[in-house]
Design a protein around this motif. Structure first.
Motif, short mmCIF file in Angstrom:
data_model
loop_
_atom_site.label_atom_id
_atom_site.label_comp_id
_atom_site.label_asym_id
_atom_site.label_seq_id
_atom_site.Cartn_x
_atom_site.Cartn_y
_atom_site.Cartn_z
N PHE A 90 0.98 -1.19 -0.09
CA PHE A 90 0.06 0.07 0.08
C PHE A 90 0.84 1.21 0.04
O PHE A 90 1.95 1.16 0.45
CB PHE A 90 -1.00 -0.02 1.26
N ARG B 108 -0.12 2.58 8.59
CA ARG B 108 -1.13 3.10 7.80
C ARG B 108 -1.94 4.29 8.28
O ARG B 108 -2.39 4.89 7.70
CB ARG B 108 -1.95 1.85 7.08
N THR B 109 -2.24 3.86 9.38
CA THR B 109 -3.21 4.95 10.34
C THR B 109 -2.38 6.00 10.72
O THR B 109 -3.01 7.15 10.33
CB THR B 109 -3.60 4.12 11.43
N LYS C 41 2.19 -2.58 10.28
CA LYS C 41 1.83 -2.39 9.13
C LYS C 41 0.52 -1.54 9.17
O LYS C 41 0.45 -0.50 8.79
CB LYS C 41 1.52 -3.43 8.16
N GLU C 42 -0.56 -1.90 9.96
CA GLU C 42 -1.79 -1.12 10.14
C GLU C 42 -1.41 -0.07 11.11
O GLU C 42 -2.17 1.07 10.72
CB GLU C 42 -2.59 -1.91 11.10
N GLU D 230 0.17 7.55 9.21
CA GLU D 230 0.48 8.20 7.79
C GLU D 230 -1.04 8.84 7.40
O GLU D 230 -0.97 10.01 6.88
CB GLU D 230 0.85 7.21 6.70
N VAL E 288 3.18 4.00 0.89
CA VAL E 288 4.11 4.61 1.93
C VAL E 288 4.68 5.86 1.55
O VAL E 288 5.03 5.97 0.57
CB VAL E 288 5.24 3.28 2.37
#
Length: 418
Positions: A223, A298-299, A294-295, A301, A225
């Motif tokens: 995803f 993602r949150t 990883k989650e 960012e 980054v």
């Protein structure tokens, strides 16, 4: 005799002679950052002065390529150019990327001094090294997943590493991180495999200070980054810290590559110090066991992206309030000065209610005080003098008694010495 051109006319003629940066790099206006970087690296490698020492025209071409890339690689400058052309871009403040391997010892020393003084100096990977990688003549060391390697690379040199991953590992994600405990400067590089077996530079991350180390990382997680590029002009923070704050997240841009396929992938650590070698630790990980991280990434960012949007709105509100505050503080100073002047005038008016001049009043009051002192006590001045004499004689007697308190008996009948 021809008239001399003014400074503004010279600048206008220079801007008119500049070619469109998109045409120079051979890219379209809708090109991505990755496409612009790839085009620049190929052209810079082709026209680098080290490879064309006998052709002075290539130096001008190389400078034009670098100038164009410095505009299109910076989001602010690219937007300014797309909006108003070269008029909106200050050509004198363009940050050039220096190839330290092509500089002499004296120029490298000056660059190091300026860097220590806080002048931002961008460096590029050695053109000779990129050419060797493109021709496939560099040495590549295999690296195992999850096995850190500690090495020391010389300045303006690179260590190449290859890692091979499966389809499952590629879907889970891959992370490559490099750290330097002595806070050395380095570049983390990622290369694409060419059909002829050579390597073409695809990604580059400069090290940044994070706590007690310098580090750089590449994240292929499937995803988008993001990376945070440093401001293009850090010296501006001294003049306008507010502008630096509101542009702090402008460099928060998505990485060009966020997923990779199964197969072999090549990384390199490039020593970016001016004089000394770089001690570092490199580690490549499969992120299959890092689901929670990883989650979280993602949150976080996504929250940073929201903050970047909020900053633009907050900047306009802040400037309005700051203008009002500046106006109020200016009025505060004016009102304070006006009040002080009025009170001073009031005191002067109060003091003017008298028929005598200030000098006469002060002299008469001082003479009155002297007369009162001389007349004080009426006719008792003699008595006070007599009392004073009596007190002094009594004190002298006490002192004599204390001083001659030794009792000595003397026989007056006997002569001395008998």
């Amino acid at each position: 005799m021809p008239a001399h051109k003014s400074k503004s006319e010279k600048n206008d003629s220079e801007k008119q002679s500049l070619r469109d940066p998109y045409d120079v790099l051979g890219v379209s206006r809708n090109s991505t950052d990755q496409e612009i970087k790839s085009a620049y690296r190929k052209l810079a490698l082709k026209y680098h002065p080290d490879k064309n020492a006998n052709d002075p025209k290539t130096t001008d071409m190389f400078n034009e390529i670098t100038f164009s890339y410095n505009i299109l690689s910076d989001p602010d400058k690219r937007h300014q150019y797309d909006t108003a052309g070269f008029e909106a871009v200050d050509s004198k403040n363009q940050d050039l990327e220096l190839d330290l391997s092509s500089l002499g010892a004296v120029n490298t020393m000056f660059a190091a001094i300026f860097s220590k003084l806080g002048v931002p100096i961008k460096t590029t990977v050695s053109a000779t090294l990129l050419e060797e990688a493109l021709h496939g003549t560099v040495t590549i060391e295999p690296i195992e997943l999850g096995q850190p390697i500690v090495r020391k690379v010389e300045k303006q040199c690179a260590h190449f590493y290859s890692v091979t991953i499966t389809e499952k590992q590629a879907q889970a994600g891959l992370v490559c991180r490099v750290q330097s405990a002595d806070k050395s400067k380095f570049k983390l590089l990622y290369f694409d495999q060419e059909e002829n077996g050579g390597l073409n530079l695809a990604l580059q991350e400069d090290s940044a200070k994070t706590g007690k180390v310098t580090s750089a990382g590449m994240y292929f997680l499937g995803f988008p980054v993001y990376r945070l590029d440093p401001p293009s002009n850090s010296m501006g923070s001294v003049k306008d810290p507010d502008a630096v704050f509101f542009k702090k997240l402008d460099g928060f841009q998505p990485c060009e590559i966020h997923e990779i396929k199964a197969g072999m992938h090549t990384f390199a650590v490039y020593g970016d110090n001016f004089f000394k070698s770089v001690s570092y630790t490199i580690e490549v990980l499969c992120t299959e066991a890092f689901v929670e991280e990883k989650e979280s990434l993602r949150t976080v960012e996504a929250q940073i992206l929201s903050k970047r949007l909020e900053l633009s709105k907050f900047e306009s509100e802040y400037k309005q309030v700051l203008a009002q505050f500046t106006e109020m503080t200016g009025r505060y100073a004016q009102e304070m000065q006006a009040i002080d002047e009025l009170l001073m005038q009031r005191n002067e008016i109060h003091a003017s209610y008298t028929m005598a001049s200030p000098m006469k009043r002060s002299s008469s009051s001082s003479s009155g005080r002297r007369r009162s002192k001389s007349r004080g006590g009426g006719g008792g001045s003699k008595e006070s003098k007599e009392d004073g004499q009596q007190k002094t004689t009594s004190r002298e007697r006490i002192k004599k008694k204390k001083w001659f308190n030794i009792h000595v008996k003397v026989d007056k009948k006997k002569p001395c010495g008998s």
